[in-house]
Design an enzyme around this catalytic site. Sequence first.
Site, short mmCIF file in Angstrom:
data_model
loop_
_atom_site.label_atom_id
_atom_site.label_comp_id
_atom_site.label_asym_id
_atom_site.label_seq_id
_atom_site.Cartn_x
_atom_site.Cartn_y
_atom_site.Cartn_z
N TYR A 52 0.85 -1.20 0.00
CA TYR A 52 0.00 0.00 0.00
C TYR A 52 0.89 1.24 0.00
O TYR A 52 1.81 1.35 0.82
CB TYR A 52 -0.88 0.03 1.25
N GLU A 54 -0.38 4.83 -0.51
CA GLU A 54 -1.15 6.08 -0.72
C GLU A 54 -0.24 7.29 -0.53
O GLU A 54 0.56 7.34 0.42
CB GLU A 54 -2.31 6.18 0.27
N ASP A 199 -5.86 14.15 -25.18
CA ASP A 199 -5.86 12.74 -24.75
C ASP A 199 -5.07 11.98 -25.81
O ASP A 199 -5.57 11.69 -26.90
CB ASP A 199 -7.31 12.26 -24.67
N THR A 226 -3.26 6.51 -21.83
CA THR A 226 -3.07 5.18 -21.30
C THR A 226 -1.61 4.82 -21.57
O THR A 226 -0.92 5.49 -22.35
CB THR A 226 -3.96 4.15 -22.02
N LYS A 229 -1.13 1.12 -25.06
CA LYS A 229 -1.48 1.03 -26.49
C LYS A 229 -0.17 1.08 -27.29
O LYS A 229 0.67 0.20 -27.15
CB LYS A 229 -2.47 2.13 -26.85
N ARG A 235 -1.24 -2.12 -18.65
CA ARG A 235 -2.56 -1.49 -18.70
C ARG A 235 -2.62 -0.43 -17.60
O ARG A 235 -2.50 -0.76 -16.41
CB ARG A 235 -3.58 -2.60 -18.46
#
Length: 420
Positions: A52, A54, A199, A226, A229, A235
């Site tokens: 974790y 954060e 984008d 992203t 691609k 991903r």
Amino acid sequence: MYDYVRKQDKEVFEALEGEEKREALGLELIPSENYVSRAVREANSSIFTNKYSEGYPGKRYYGGQTYTDIVEDLARDRAKQLFNCKFANVQPHAGANANIGLYFALLEPGDTILGMDLSHGGHLTHGHPVTYITKIFKFVRYKMKNPDTGEIDYTEMREVAKREKPKIVLAGYSAYPRELNYAKFVEIAREVGAYAVMDIAHIAGLIAGKVMKNPFDFGFDIMTTTTHKTLRGPRGGMILTRENEEVAKKIDKSIFPGFQGGPLMNTIAAKAVCFGEALSPKFKTYAAQILKNAKAMEEVFRKAGIRMLTGGTDSHLILADVFGSIGMTGKEAESLLDEVGITLNKNAIADDTRGPMDPSGIRFGPPAITTRGFKEKECARVAELMVEAMKSKGEKKKLSAIREEIRGLCKKFPIPDSFV
Ligand code: DSN
């Protein structure tokens, strides 16, 4: 591979093996998909999945962050170098999270975003009515002036911008194959006091490989993307800010704690590896080859008399009107080509008269087969086989011969393990 899964969980193991075979023995032409290196896969399935984290490097909520900070800093620094900007947030779990997180960073509920008409290539997160963000922000549209040339109607864009006073002028698409006049976008955004946002999800690898223009060079303020691609990473998503530190801070706060919880540190480690690969000279060769391969496919479709939206492509994707050209719907073409081992997707074309589940078009491109080593000759042959299959009227013998030839190509060009 998958030794532990094999011993422990037969059902999942079989699905993993099935997908390994499907990817190895078929041609992936969905232009938003790709094959990652083993290094990216190893990092993505690494020990960091246990942690974790954060917060951001140096400012975390939990202890034990020595190594998470190292990989997140590496990912951010490499991203900044790749895209020539001052700030990067590598925590968005996906492109959708990057876009939505960005809207919340910059806008108040009720504010307006000016984006591309969705049937002209825009994305769900650019304001499709099925998404929740349309309950919060107002989306207004520009379009192509002429779907057969792809020219954006900048006059209409300016008029809508002046009338609607958007806070964001949004460029970037999931089904538009042309270079944009970035200077024009920035000019219009500045006239109305909006942020210019691009984008770049589809073309991130082509910008990183310096074979398409970088919107930051024209004054764009922010880019979302992203990483899986053309960029050929795991991903995930990312937000890049050219130079405004105040904006970058708002974005960080919006992604965490505003929108997401703990970052996927295994994915961030894989992003760092991917960006390292994208900084290598070989990546430029790969990016340049994608463009050459797309042109080779375009040429075959042109000769076959199949209408391509915008008249062709400047990038990695082609959108073909198969319904108008050969009377086959996008869904029929997708399923027929799947039978012969070619995966692509049905896609709406500009102002499509058909519904989204069975539209008039197909969308395809060569990023993944370029990763496999296909050059212009093989890509032209794949395009010929696609046309032959679509014109075969389902003739079994013909389709089986095409399937055999495609298997042969897959065996000749196995998915590589490493790109550096
Ligand atoms: N699903 C992606 C694509 O294929 O373009 C966009 O999110």
